[in-house]
Motif scaffolding. Structure first.
Motif, mmCIF file in Angstrom:
data_model
loop_
_atom_site.group_PDB
_atom_site.id
_atom_site.type_symbol
_atom_site.label_atom_id
_atom_site.label_comp_id
_atom_site.label_asym_id
_atom_site.label_seq_id
_atom_site.Cartn_x
_atom_site.Cartn_y
_atom_site.Cartn_z
ATOM 1 N N ILE A 1 -24.411 -17.822 -30.316
ATOM 2 C CA ILE A 1 -23.455 -18.287 -29.317
ATOM 3 C C ILE A 1 -22.067 -18.485 -29.935
ATOM 4 O O ILE A 1 -21.045 -18.269 -29.280
ATOM 5 C CB ILE A 1 -23.952 -19.601 -28.680
ATOM 6 N N PHE A 2 -22.024 -18.884 -31.209
ATOM 7 C CA PHE A 2 -20.743 -19.156 -31.867
ATOM 8 C C PHE A 2 -20.117 -17.904 -32.465
ATOM 9 O O PHE A 2 -18.992 -17.953 -32.959
ATOM 10 C CB PHE A 2 -20.930 -20.210 -32.961
ATOM 11 N N ASP A 3 -20.829 -16.804 -32.434
ATOM 12 C CA ASP A 3 -20.303 -15.590 -33.049
ATOM 13 C C ASP A 3 -20.825 -14.372 -32.294
ATOM 14 O O ASP A 3 -21.488 -13.510 -32.874
ATOM 15 C CB ASP A 3 -20.704 -15.521 -34.525
ATOM 16 N N PHE A 4 -20.511 -14.297 -31.000
ATOM 17 C CA PHE A 4 -21.064 -13.200 -30.201
ATOM 18 C C PHE A 4 -20.611 -11.843 -30.729
ATOM 19 O O PHE A 4 -21.432 -10.945 -30.928
ATOM 20 C CB PHE A 4 -20.662 -13.345 -28.731
ATOM 21 N N SER A 5 -19.313 -11.687 -30.982
ATOM 22 C CA SER A 5 -18.823 -10.384 -31.432
ATOM 23 C C SER A 5 -19.386 -10.022 -32.794
ATOM 24 O O SER A 5 -19.704 -8.854 -33.059
ATOM 25 C CB SER A 5 -17.286 -10.385 -31.475
ATOM 26 N N GLY A 6 -19.537 -11.012 -33.674
ATOM 27 C CA GLY A 6 -20.074 -10.741 -35.000
ATOM 28 C C GLY A 6 -21.571 -10.570 -35.022
ATOM 29 O O GLY A 6 -22.125 -10.085 -36.011
ATOM 30 N N SER A 7 -22.253 -10.977 -33.945
ATOM 31 C CA SER A 7 -23.709 -10.845 -33.931
ATOM 32 C C SER A 7 -24.185 -9.711 -33.030
ATOM 33 O O SER A 7 -25.380 -9.538 -32.798
ATOM 34 C CB SER A 7 -24.369 -12.172 -33.500
ATOM 35 N N LEU A 8 -23.236 -8.913 -32.520
ATOM 36 C CA LEU A 8 -23.615 -7.723 -31.764
ATOM 37 C C LEU A 8 -24.080 -6.624 -32.709
ATOM 38 O O LEU A 8 -23.500 -6.432 -33.778
ATOM 39 C CB LEU A 8 -22.416 -7.198 -30.972
ATOM 40 N N ILE A 9 -25.124 -5.916 -32.347
ATOM 41 C CA ILE A 9 -25.534 -4.732 -33.098
ATOM 42 C C ILE A 9 -24.693 -3.572 -32.594
ATOM 43 O O ILE A 9 -24.763 -3.213 -31.420
ATOM 44 C CB ILE A 9 -27.030 -4.430 -32.880
#
Length: 373
Positions: free
Chosen positions: A87-95
């Motif tokens: 939740i705190f890093d949506f863009s960084g946790s996208l595959i």
């Protein structure tokens, strides 16, 4: 890897080649455990050993090519895809490009770490925001759920949704490193088995390299896939000690500052918030409770950062400054009350009309969204 003068050895659980030097890579086992295993003839990597004896799954990192090959397999399967994001890093946790690999398989989007959000944040707003962000990158989730891998928050709802949407098929759980995917699967194992014997005696882990297959009652499997390294995560640039200062472990306590135009707030040495123009206004920061926040004058901010990064402003620590990316600036003037989001760190709620700028390491996203509170 194994010594060059020795015959290559392989884990009988997952098939990964045994190595004793890289704990975060596939096939790792401590040297002492390797010597003991040679005597017994049962050679497991540390990941499979922990899974077999303690019901604990740990993350394993693959190369980009290995992960793309795995994603291709997923697209060819008939399965439900459970995509775990931070939740705190949506863009960084996208595959990257996940929507191109899943084929016709439905995707269930799961936002992790909901337990650290302040109580004033409405969960429906968070879910709607996650769905909007997913749509923006071409992903069309069949549903969006919130959970906490650490506390097991609403795990029953997640399990019910998985059962509903899998429709008698396998389930692939995917995510980048540091999103809590393995912790979430460990919660699922504990809740659904209730006994260690089932895990120990079943066909578990799977025999396919770098995948762990958790048997379901109907003969299908819940499949854990290794995490891919995402180089646009803030976490990618930090060591284990500093990750604890960045990733909230407890409910966030918002901090409100009265700022005049021409003031800067540093988020340790990791990011920077500038209030460039406007009258005295209130700005609320939603960050890990232990992260250093430091105010200074905008006109001196760049020089101050150069002198103090790795010293007063840390993380990053002094020895890591040289490898830490340069901060890049993005300016905004929100037309309504908004959140300026620093991917992997948190956000700042800003009033309409304020001329602001966010600075973050090159590649780490800074974005504006409608205020969650």
């Amino acid at each position: 890897m194994t010594e060059s003068n020795e015959e290559a050895l392989y884990c009988i659980g997952c098939g990964a080649q045994i190595q004793t030097t890289q704990p975060n890579e596939a096939g790792y086992t401590p040297q002492a455990a390797l010597e003991k295993a040679k005597e017994t003839g049962e050679l497991y990597c540390q990941r499979c050993f922990r899974l077999r004896h303690y019901n604990e799954i740990s993350d394993v990192r693959l190369t980009d090519d290995d992960f793309l090959a795995l994603l291709t397999q997923i697209g060819e399967a008939d399965a439900l895809i459970v995509n775990v994001v931070d939740i705190f890093d949506f863009s960084g946790s996208l595959i990257p490009g996940l929507h191109r690999f899943v084929g016709d398989n439905p995707v269930l989007l799961v936002g992790n770490k909901v337990d650290v959000l302040p109580g004033s944040v409405k969960r429906t707003k968070v879910k709607n925001w996650l769905r909007e962000q997913a749509h923006a990158v071409g992903l069309r989730p069949i549903d969006v759920l919130l959970t906490s891998a650490k506390s097991g928050y609403e795990l029953d709802d997640l399990l019910a949704a998985i059962e509903k949407y899998r429709n008698g098929r396998d389930v692939y759980v995917v995510g980048v490193t540091n999103v809590g995917k393995s912790t979430l699967i460990n919660q699922i194992i504990r809740q659904t088995t209730g006994t260690q014997d089932l895990i120990t005696t079943s066909r578990f882990p799977g025999t396919t390299l770098d995948k762990i297959e958790i048997p379901l009652d109907d003969g299908h499997n819940l499949i854990d896939t290794p995490g891919i390294i995402h180089r646009e995560q803030m976490a990618y640039y930090l060591g284990a000690k500093d990750l604890k200062l960045v990733t909230p472990q407890k409910s966030i306590k918002p901090k409100t500052y009265q700022l005049n135009g021409g003031q800067t707030v540093f988020l340790a040495g990791l990011a920077r918030f500038d209030y460039e123009e406007g009258p005295k206004r209130s700005f609320t920061f939603y960050l890990d409770n232990n992260l250093l926040v430091h105010r200074t004058k905008l006109q001196n901010a760049t020089d101050f950062y150069t002198r103090q990064v790795g010293k007063l402003l840390q993380p990053p620590r002094a020895k890591e400054v040289a490898a830490f990316p340069e901060l890049e600036r993005i300016q905004f003037t929100p037309k309504e009350k908004s959140d300026l989001v620093f991917a992997g760190l948190g956000w700042v709620t800003v009033p309409a009309g304020a001329v602001i700028a966010g600075w973050a390491p090159k590649g780490v996203a800074v974005s504006l969204r409608k205020a969650l509170i």
